[in-house]
Design an enzyme around this catalytic site. Structure first.
Site, PDB file in Angstrom:
ATOM      1  N   ARG A 239       0.860  -1.182   0.000  1.00  0.00           N
ATOM      2  CA  ARG A 239       0.000   0.000   0.000  1.00  0.00           C
ATOM      3  C   ARG A 239       0.894   1.229   0.000  1.00  0.00           C
ATOM      4  NH1 ARG A 239      -3.505  -2.903  -1.392  1.00  0.00           N
ATOM      5  NH2 ARG A 239      -5.601  -3.181  -0.497  1.00  0.00           N
ATOM      6  N   GLU A 267      -2.789   8.371  -3.904  1.00  0.00           N
ATOM      7  CA  GLU A 267      -3.228   7.474  -4.973  1.00  0.00           C
ATOM      8  C   GLU A 267      -4.695   7.763  -5.285  1.00  0.00           C
ATOM      9  OE1 GLU A 267      -3.935   2.745  -5.388  1.00  0.00           O
ATOM     10  OE2 GLU A 267      -1.945   3.313  -4.667  1.00  0.00           O
ATOM     11  N   HIS A 286      -1.428   0.591  -9.665  1.00  0.00           N
ATOM     12  CA  HIS A 286      -2.084  -0.325  -8.731  1.00  0.00           C
ATOM     13  C   HIS A 286      -2.781  -1.467  -9.484  1.00  0.00           C
ATOM     14  CE1 HIS A 286      -4.031  -0.586  -4.469  1.00  0.00           C
ATOM     15  NE2 HIS A 286      -3.746  -1.789  -4.960  1.00  0.00           N
TER      16      HIS A 286
END
Length: 324
Positions: A239, A267, A286
């Site tokens: 993450r 993000e 991602h």
């Protein structure tokens, strides 16, 4: 089990082996659920939902919006490995609600991407793509191989183990493993997080696969990065919040280390953010989980979990329980 309504993020017809004594409703977040003036078009009364499969790859309002209305909820099943976005909502749910993650769904795809990022970064693939676009043929190129590199995996769980599965054929030597607590595996020791200061200077490649929580948020800070050896590669498929972005930018801009990032903080990475153009940085959007490997594994997980739930058997992958 009293309420039997199940909200599925995958259509019922696409999942083999679902128990027949439950009522299924398809909810993938709705086509306009993320719009500024969107009104959710729920497939049924949320108050009757007992088993909620969280929509995959949808904005936060679509994922968590129905939760406060689910008064008879028993299980929240994510289709992600990480549940950091769901944990803050657990306190507002009825006591006893179980939160389950998607362990077993993403290991293969995420580990593949981790290996892809490692190889692409070490062998300079982004530069070759730019050379191809410009019609250039560079000569005298000499890049590091993955063979004989020391790789440190931070967060040695299911995904970390899957990454090691794929590293072994590349003749890395050795693999160092770190998790919350020390243990021994058939492959060798797993060190605890407190051992990182001694392990980081040994690693040519550091792969982050740890969950994001209070103990790992900002784990990769200025001190962590300073302990990495000159020329080392940082790979993040965990993450974005695990890494202090400002500290990483400082190291990248100095040219001392490189990074391959599938996740970032913030993000999505906004246009013009310095990570886009930081020297030695490779960024992917991602995409560790979403691949052709996702759907069949997600379907199998849901069929198994719902069968267990309908039969009153223990669920898999319970990571937290409301009220505890």
């Amino acid at each position: 089990m009293s309420a039997t309504d199940v909200w599925l993020a995958i259509p019922e017809a696409e999942i083999d082996g679902l128990p027949g004594n439950l009522t299924y409703h398809f909810w993938d977040g709705g086509p306009d659920a993320s719009g500024p003036d969107a009104a959710p078009d729920y497939p049924a009364d949320p108050a009757n939902c007992a088993f909620y499969v969280v929509p995959y790859m949808k904005p936060a309002p679509a994922r968590t919006g129905p939760l406060p209305l689910m008064k008879h909820l028993d299980v929240v099943q994510t289709l992600t490995a990480g549940v950091d976005d769901m944990l803050p909502h657990l306190a507002s749910l009825p006591p006893g609600v179980r939160l389950c993650n998607a362990r077993g769904v993403h290991e293969t795809s995420t580990a593949e991407l981790a290996l892809t990022l490692i190889l692409a970064s070490l062998r300079g693939i982004p530069g070759f793509v730019r050379d191809q676009d410009a019609g250039r043929w560079p000569t005298g190129v000499f890049r590091p191989a993955l063979a004989d590199r020391t790789v440190l995996i931070v967060g040695y769980g299911a995904i970390g183990s899957a990454v090691e599965d794929r590293l072994v054929p590349f003749e890395v030597a050795p693999v160092l493993r770190v998790a919350r607590s020390a243990r021994t595996t058939t492959r060798g020791p797993v060190h605890q997080l407190s051992d990182l200061p001694d392990l980081l200077p040994r690693a040519d490649v550091v792969v982050l696969t740890t969950p994001l929580d209070d103990s790992t948020r900002g784990l990769v800070d200025a001190d962590f990065l300073a302990r990495m050896k000159d020329g080392a590669l940082l790979v993040n498929v965990a993450r974005g919040g695990v890494v202090d972005t400002a500290a990483l930018l400082g190291e990248l801009e100095s040219g001392r280390i490189t990074a391959a990032l599938d996740v970032t903080d913030p993000e999505p990475l906004p246009p013009g953010h310095p990570l886009w153009s930081a020297p030695g940085a490779l960024v992917s959007p991602h995409v560790g989980g979403p691949s052709t490997a996702f759907a069949p594994r997600a379907r199998r997980l849901l069929a198994d979990q719902l069968t267990r739930w309908a039969e009153g058997r223990p669920l898999r992958n319970v990571v937290a329980t409301a009220g505890r």
